[in-house]
Design a protein around this motif. Structure first.
Motif, PDB file in Angstrom:
ATOM      1  N   GLY A 263       0.799  -1.224   0.000  1.00 28.06           N
ATOM      2  CA  GLY A 263       0.000   0.000   0.000  1.00 28.06           C
ATOM      3  C   GLY A 263       0.826   1.266   0.000  1.00 28.06           C
ATOM      4  O   GLY A 263       0.442   2.274  -0.611  1.00 28.06           O
ATOM      5  N   ALA A 264       1.965   1.237   0.675  1.00 30.94           N
ATOM      6  CA  ALA A 264       2.784   2.447   0.804  1.00 30.94           C
ATOM      7  C   ALA A 264       3.390   2.886  -0.522  1.00 30.94           C
ATOM      8  O   ALA A 264       3.619   4.079  -0.734  1.00 30.94           O
ATOM      9  CB  ALA A 264       3.892   2.219   1.830  1.00 30.94           C
ATOM     10  N   VAL A 265       3.673   1.950  -1.420  1.00 34.02           N
ATOM     11  CA  VAL A 265       4.309   2.293  -2.702  1.00 34.02           C
ATOM     12  C   VAL A 265       3.311   2.269  -3.850  1.00 34.02           C
ATOM     13  O   VAL A 265       3.693   2.260  -5.024  1.00 34.02           O
ATOM     14  CB  VAL A 265       5.488   1.338  -3.000  1.00 34.02           C
ATOM     15  CG1 VAL A 265       6.552   1.442  -1.917  1.00 34.02           C
ATOM     16  CG2 VAL A 265       5.004  -0.119  -3.134  1.00 34.02           C
ATOM     17  N   ALA A 266       2.031   2.274  -3.518  1.00 31.99           N
ATOM     18  CA  ALA A 266       0.991   2.138  -4.528  1.00 31.99           C
ATOM     19  C   ALA A 266       0.929   3.328  -5.477  1.00 31.99           C
ATOM     20  O   ALA A 266       1.354   4.418  -5.153  1.00 31.99           O
ATOM     21  CB  ALA A 266      -0.367   1.964  -3.842  1.00 31.99           C
ATOM     22  N   GLU A 267       0.414   3.081  -6.651  1.00 33.62           N
ATOM     23  CA  GLU A 267       0.029   4.063  -7.665  1.00 33.62           C
ATOM     24  C   GLU A 267       1.189   4.637  -8.477  1.00 33.62           C
ATOM     25  O   GLU A 267       0.953   5.451  -9.370  1.00 33.62           O
ATOM     26  CB  GLU A 267      -0.779   5.215  -7.055  1.00 33.62           C
ATOM     27  CG  GLU A 267      -2.072   4.761  -6.391  1.00 33.62           C
ATOM     28  CD  GLU A 267      -3.100   5.857  -6.283  1.00 33.62           C
ATOM     29  OE1 GLU A 267      -4.113   5.788  -6.985  1.00 33.62           O
ATOM     30  OE2 GLU A 267      -2.873   6.789  -5.475  1.00 33.62           O
ATOM     31  N   ARG A 268       2.417   4.218  -8.201  1.00 37.94           N
ATOM     32  CA  ARG A 268       3.513   4.738  -9.038  1.00 37.94           C
ATOM     33  C   ARG A 268       4.693   3.777  -9.144  1.00 37.94           C
ATOM     34  O   ARG A 268       5.682   4.072  -9.797  1.00 37.94           O
ATOM     35  CB  ARG A 268       3.990   6.096  -8.555  1.00 37.94           C
ATOM     36  CG  ARG A 268       4.826   6.130  -7.271  1.00 37.94           C
ATOM     37  CD  ARG A 268       3.981   6.218  -6.057  1.00 37.94           C
ATOM     38  NE  ARG A 268       4.738   6.720  -4.901  1.00 37.94           N
ATOM     39  CZ  ARG A 268       4.411   6.444  -3.647  1.00 37.94           C
ATOM     40  NH1 ARG A 268       3.385   5.670  -3.361  1.00 37.94           N
ATOM     41  NH2 ARG A 268       5.101   6.965  -2.648  1.00 37.94           N
ATOM     42  N   MET A 269       4.634   2.604  -8.564  1.00 39.08           N
ATOM     43  CA  MET A 269       5.732   1.651  -8.652  1.00 39.08           C
ATOM     44  C   MET A 269       5.465   0.590  -9.704  1.00 39.08           C
ATOM     45  O   MET A 269       4.334   0.130  -9.872  1.00 39.08           O
ATOM     46  CB  MET A 269       5.983   0.971  -7.298  1.00 39.08           C
ATOM     47  CG  MET A 269       7.037  -0.136  -7.368  1.00 39.08           C
ATOM     48  SD  MET A 269       7.546  -0.764  -5.758  1.00 39.08           S
ATOM     49  CE  MET A 269       8.809   0.448  -5.350  1.00 39.08           C
ATOM     50  N   LYS A 270       6.523   0.185 -10.400  1.00 35.31           N
ATOM     51  CA  LYS A 270       6.416  -0.904 -11.365  1.00 35.31           C
ATOM     52  C   LYS A 270       6.073  -2.207 -10.649  1.00 35.31           C
ATOM     53  O   LYS A 270       6.691  -2.549  -9.636  1.00 35.31           O
ATOM     54  CB  LYS A 270       7.736  -1.080 -12.120  1.00 35.31           C
ATOM     55  CG  LYS A 270       8.090   0.042 -13.083  1.00 35.31           C
ATOM     56  CD  LYS A 270       9.399  -0.266 -13.793  1.00 35.31           C
ATOM     57  CE  LYS A 270       9.781   0.821 -14.790  1.00 35.31           C
ATOM     58  NZ  LYS A 270      11.078   0.522 -15.454  1.00 35.31           N
ATOM     59  N   LEU A 271       5.120  -2.922 -11.175  1.00 30.64           N
ATOM     60  CA  LEU A 271       4.720  -4.193 -10.577  1.00 30.64           C
ATOM     61  C   LEU A 271       5.870  -5.182 -10.574  1.00 30.64           C
ATOM     62  O   LEU A 271       6.090  -5.894  -9.595  1.00 30.64           O
ATOM     63  CB  LEU A 271       3.525  -4.772 -11.339  1.00 30.64           C
ATOM     64  CG  LEU A 271       2.997  -6.129 -10.866  1.00 30.64           C
ATOM     65  CD1 LEU A 271       2.525  -6.063  -9.421  1.00 30.64           C
ATOM     66  CD2 LEU A 271       1.871  -6.602 -11.782  1.00 30.64           C
ATOM     67  N   SER A 272       6.637  -5.220 -11.658  1.00 24.19           N
ATOM     68  CA  SER A 272       7.750  -6.169 -11.755  1.00 24.19           C
ATOM     69  C   SER A 272       8.806  -5.900 -10.696  1.00 24.19           C
ATOM     70  O   SER A 272       9.324  -6.825 -10.058  1.00 24.19           O
ATOM     71  CB  SER A 272       8.385  -6.096 -13.147  1.00 24.19           C
ATOM     72  OG  SER A 272       8.814  -4.764 -13.438  1.00 24.19           O
ATOM     73  N   ALA A 273       9.127  -4.625 -10.445  1.00 23.54           N
ATOM     74  CA  ALA A 273      10.125  -4.276  -9.434  1.00 23.54           C
ATOM     75  C   ALA A 273       9.626  -4.640  -8.041  1.00 23.54           C
ATOM     76  O   ALA A 273      10.382  -5.144  -7.197  1.00 23.54           O
ATOM     77  CB  ALA A 273      10.446  -2.789  -9.510  1.00 23.54           C
ATOM     78  N   PHE A 274       8.338  -4.402  -7.792  1.00 21.36           N
ATOM     79  CA  PHE A 274       7.768  -4.748  -6.493  1.00 21.36           C
ATOM     80  C   PHE A 274       7.862  -6.250  -6.233  1.00 21.36           C
ATOM     81  O   PHE A 274       8.225  -6.676  -5.132  1.00 21.36           O
ATOM     82  CB  PHE A 274       6.311  -4.299  -6.430  1.00 21.36           C
ATOM     83  CG  PHE A 274       5.599  -4.718  -5.170  1.00 21.36           C
ATOM     84  CD1 PHE A 274       5.734  -3.982  -4.002  1.00 21.36           C
ATOM     85  CD2 PHE A 274       4.819  -5.869  -5.131  1.00 21.36           C
ATOM     86  CE1 PHE A 274       5.104  -4.376  -2.832  1.00 21.36           C
ATOM     87  CE2 PHE A 274       4.181  -6.257  -3.975  1.00 21.36           C
ATOM     88  CZ  PHE A 274       4.321  -5.513  -2.821  1.00 21.36           C
ATOM     89  N   LEU A 275       7.571  -7.056  -7.213  1.00 17.69           N
ATOM     90  CA  LEU A 275       7.601  -8.507  -7.029  1.00 17.69           C
ATOM     91  C   LEU A 275       9.037  -9.023  -6.884  1.00 17.69           C
ATOM     92  O   LEU A 275       9.282  -9.991  -6.159  1.00 17.69           O
ATOM     93  CB  LEU A 275       6.889  -9.194  -8.190  1.00 17.69           C
ATOM     94  CG  LEU A 275       5.382  -8.890  -8.280  1.00 17.69           C
ATOM     95  CD1 LEU A 275       4.765  -9.605  -9.474  1.00 17.69           C
ATOM     96  CD2 LEU A 275       4.657  -9.268  -6.993  1.00 17.69           C
TER      97      LEU A 275
END
Length: 414
Positions: free
Chosen positions: A120-132
């Motif tokens: 939730g904290a990095v939502a709305e502007r982070m790449k999904l691939s980087a998050f995973l």
């Protein structure tokens, strides 16, 4: 009698784990409700993917790092996969309290909770691939190491650090990882005006966010109650009952305290702050839900909720953009919960609690910052300004959560 006790405690572990697993749905609904409509599908995808990756990484290596390492140490062993289940002979001899697999299941849903905090904290502007990619490292390595220090009988356990169900080990750790990501990621476009003042960006679905909060509230009974680790005798049964009552009381205290706070300060009842007040109360009591009286638990939850509300304002002034307030809910309330343990638990010392907080925060924040920084340099962690404007649903998922409504992208023909 030994076999019945083993079966009952194993069953209790599994049911508690299932309740904590249900918290994954709570995080998904809460976050989906607090982000804008154009980012809903992506954050739902993120939540189910992070849960699945967490389970695989903890099965592959995390559990053995956390629980297969030497007592009293700070450096864990790096072994892989689960061990063998307890034999019938070992159970009958009284050498096992519950199934190894039930213990794994209960622990794996905790690591997924820690990772959900980051989402939730990095939502709305982070790449999904980087998050995973980050999810793989946090759940397979970063979290198990600090978890070993206490729950795996490492040096913090030997020191006398107390954290019953994870105000620091799970919640503050997740917040520390989130803070590192938010610092490197930067705020959402349009969050701050030219004078540096924060602008409100309302979530798309407050009924969904409220449902998510109630789901998390319910799941927390497994989170805290299951951490008693047994139910099969009078002492443990009474302890579990009190933990349930105190957990519920703390959440209620957080709600009422923040309700009054928003009425007095803003002249309105701010639902988003009230929802976070409930969660902050739950986080605060998680460090020690057994020893306080119900009224003290209510007070702990209330103070946790108030600290969370103030923290959200402070972070906005510092330009640390957290769309769902996760850093305040899980970090600030988590720290508070750990620090008040000695007030009700005579076996806890403030020195040990402070050392535990510093060690866990320093480890998780430093390693997370390093991983985020490497990802930023190698693959990038933020989408382009154009992609952020269109929305993560179309960019990452190609599917809108609310296709029957007119969205930003539809209005601009993109």
């Amino acid at each position: 009698m030994v076999e019945v006790k083993y079966a009952l405690d194993t069953f209790y572990f599994l049911v508690s784990g299932a309740l904590v697993m249900w918290m994954a749905a709570g995080f998904a609904m809460l976050e989906a409700g607090l982000v804008r409509a154009k980012n809903t599908t992506e954050i739902l995808t993120k939540n189910i993917a992070l849960y699945s990756l967490s389970c695989i990484m903890f099965l592959l290596m995390g559990y053995q790092i956390m629980y297969g390492s030497p007592e009293g140490g700070w450096l864990p062993n790096f072994s892989f996969l689960l061990g063998d289940e307890h034999s019938a002979e070992s159970i009958k001899a009284g050498n096992a309290d519950h199934s190894l697999y039930s213990d794994f299941f209960f622990q794996v849903v905790f690591v997924a909770t820690a990772m959900s905090i980051v989402s939730g904290a990095v939502a709305e502007r982070m790449k999904l691939s980087a998050f995973l990619m980050f999810t793989v490292v946090l759940t397979g390595f970063i979290y198990p190491v600090e978890g070993y220090w206490k729950w795996g009988s490492g040096f913090l356990h030997t020191l006398g650090f107390n954290d019953f169900a994870g105000s620091a080990i799970v919640h503050m750790a997740g917040a520390a990882a989130a803070l590192a990501g938010v610092i490197l990621l930067g705020p959402r476009t349009g969050k701050y005006n030219q004078q540096g003042q924060a602008k409100g960006i309302p979530g798309a679905n407050l009924p969904l966010a409220t449902l998510g909060t109630f789901i998390l509230w319910m799941g927390w009974f497994g989170f805290n109650g299951g951490s008693q680790l047994a139910l099969s005798n009078i002492e443990n049964a009474n302890a579990v009952a009190k933990i349930f009552v105190n957990t519920n009381a703390a959440a209620a205290g957080g709600v009422i305290a923040v309700f009054l706070y928003t009425r007095l300060r803003y002249r309105v009842s701010d639902l988003t702050l009230i929802l976070n007040g409930a969660l902050a109360g739950l986080v605060a009591i998680t460090a020690e839900p057994l020893t306080p009286s119900p009224w003290v638990a209510t007070l702990i939850g209330g103070v946790g909720g108030l600290l969370c509300s103030v923290s959200i304002t402070v972070l906005d002034k510092l330009k640390l953009d957290d769309p769902v307030g996760a850093i305040s809910v899980h970090g600030v309330a988590g720290i508070f919960g750990v620090l008040v343990v000695p007030l009700t638990n005579e076996g806890a010392t403030m020195t040990a609690q402070l050392i535990g907080l510093v060690c866990i925060f320093a480890w998780v924040f430093t390693t997370s910052f390093a991983v985020w920084w490497i990802l930023k340099k190698v693959v990038g962690i933020r989408v382009s300004q154009e992609e952020e404007y269109v929305g993560m649903d179309k960019v990452d998922c190609g599917l809108e959560a609310y296709p029957e409504f007119t969205t930003v992208s539809g209005q601009n023909g993109r």
